[in-house]
Design a protein around this motif. Structure first.
Motif, PDB file in Angstrom:
ATOM      1  N   SER A  16       0.300  -1.591   0.054  1.00  0.00           N
ATOM      2  CA  SER A  16      -0.078   0.021  -0.690  1.00  0.00           C
ATOM      3  C   SER A  16       1.106   1.048   0.633  1.00  0.00           C
ATOM      4  N   GLY A  17       0.526   2.611  -1.115  1.00  0.00           N
ATOM      5  CA  GLY A  17       1.040   3.633  -1.079  1.00  0.00           C
ATOM      6  C   GLY A  17       2.090   3.235  -1.278  1.00  0.00           C
ATOM      7  N   SER A  18       2.904   2.491  -2.401  1.00  0.00           N
ATOM      8  CA  SER A  18       4.739   2.296  -2.636  1.00  0.00           C
ATOM      9  C   SER A  18       4.494   3.284  -4.282  1.00  0.00           C
ATOM     10  N   ASN A  19       5.353   2.868  -4.969  1.00  0.00           N
ATOM     11  CA  ASN A  19       5.948   4.128  -5.755  1.00  0.00           C
ATOM     12  C   ASN A  19       6.935   2.632  -6.628  1.00  0.00           C
ATOM     13  N   PHE A  20       6.008   2.188  -7.361  1.00  0.00           N
ATOM     14  CA  PHE A  20       6.593   1.461  -8.720  1.00  0.00           C
ATOM     15  C   PHE A  20       7.317   1.963  -9.976  1.00  0.00           C
ATOM     16  N   ASP A  34      -2.047  -6.533  -1.894  1.00  0.00           N
ATOM     17  CA  ASP A  34      -2.669  -5.379  -1.451  1.00  0.00           C
ATOM     18  C   ASP A  34      -1.959  -4.111  -2.029  1.00  0.00           C
ATOM     19  N   LEU A  35      -1.673  -3.909  -3.156  1.00  0.00           N
ATOM     20  CA  LEU A  35      -0.900  -2.776  -3.813  1.00  0.00           C
ATOM     21  C   LEU A  35      -2.076  -1.167  -3.747  1.00  0.00           C
ATOM     22  N   LEU A  40       1.498   3.392 -10.461  1.00  0.00           N
ATOM     23  CA  LEU A  40       2.241   2.162 -11.363  1.00  0.00           C
ATOM     24  C   LEU A  40       2.308   3.563 -12.844  1.00  0.00           C
ATOM     25  N   MET A  41       4.073   3.865 -12.824  1.00  0.00           N
ATOM     26  CA  MET A  41       3.886   4.887 -13.657  1.00  0.00           C
ATOM     27  C   MET A  41       5.408   4.504 -14.689  1.00  0.00           C
ATOM     28  N   ASN A  42       4.605   4.506 -16.238  1.00  0.00           N
ATOM     29  CA  ASN A  42       6.125   3.587 -16.799  1.00  0.00           C
ATOM     30  C   ASN A  42       6.687   2.305 -16.407  1.00  0.00           C
TER      31      ASN A  42
END
Length: 110
Positions: A16-20, A34-35, A40-42
């Protein structure tokens, strides 16, 4: 940011709240993970990932391409999809309630 999950097993894990941003998800298993609120960019490579049953509520998906990814039974409630592409992806019973979808392509996805 820029994480390589190639072949990783993260079933049921909470992100939760991560930057991928700019990450690689090829052959990764995020079944029932749980994502929620994840960026989820680029995304660079997402071939054959398993996200079946995952919770992706309020995710931001921008300029990402998903190829042969299993999103069956995923929850994408109130998520944003801008300039994304889903190619040959499984979307059976996915919940897109309240999602904002712009400039997004669903090619041979079901």
């Amino acid at each position: 940011v820029n994480v390589n999950f190639t072949g990783a097993s993260a079933m049921g894990t909470h992100f939760s709240g991560s930057n991928f941003e700019s990450s690689v998800l090829t052959n990764a298993d995020f079944k029932s993970a749980d994502l929620s609120d994840v960026q989820l960019m680029n995304l660079r490579e997402t071939n054959h990932a398993n996200l079946s049953g995952a919770t992706l509520d309020r995710v931001n998906v921008m300029q990402a391409t998903f190829s042969s990814v299993d999103f069956s039974r995923c929850k994408f409630r109130e998520s944003t999809f801008i300039d994304a592409k889903f190619e040959s992806c499984g979307l059976d019973y996915a919940d897109l309630t309240g999602a904002k979808i712009e400039k997004t392509q669903f090619i041979e996805s079901y």
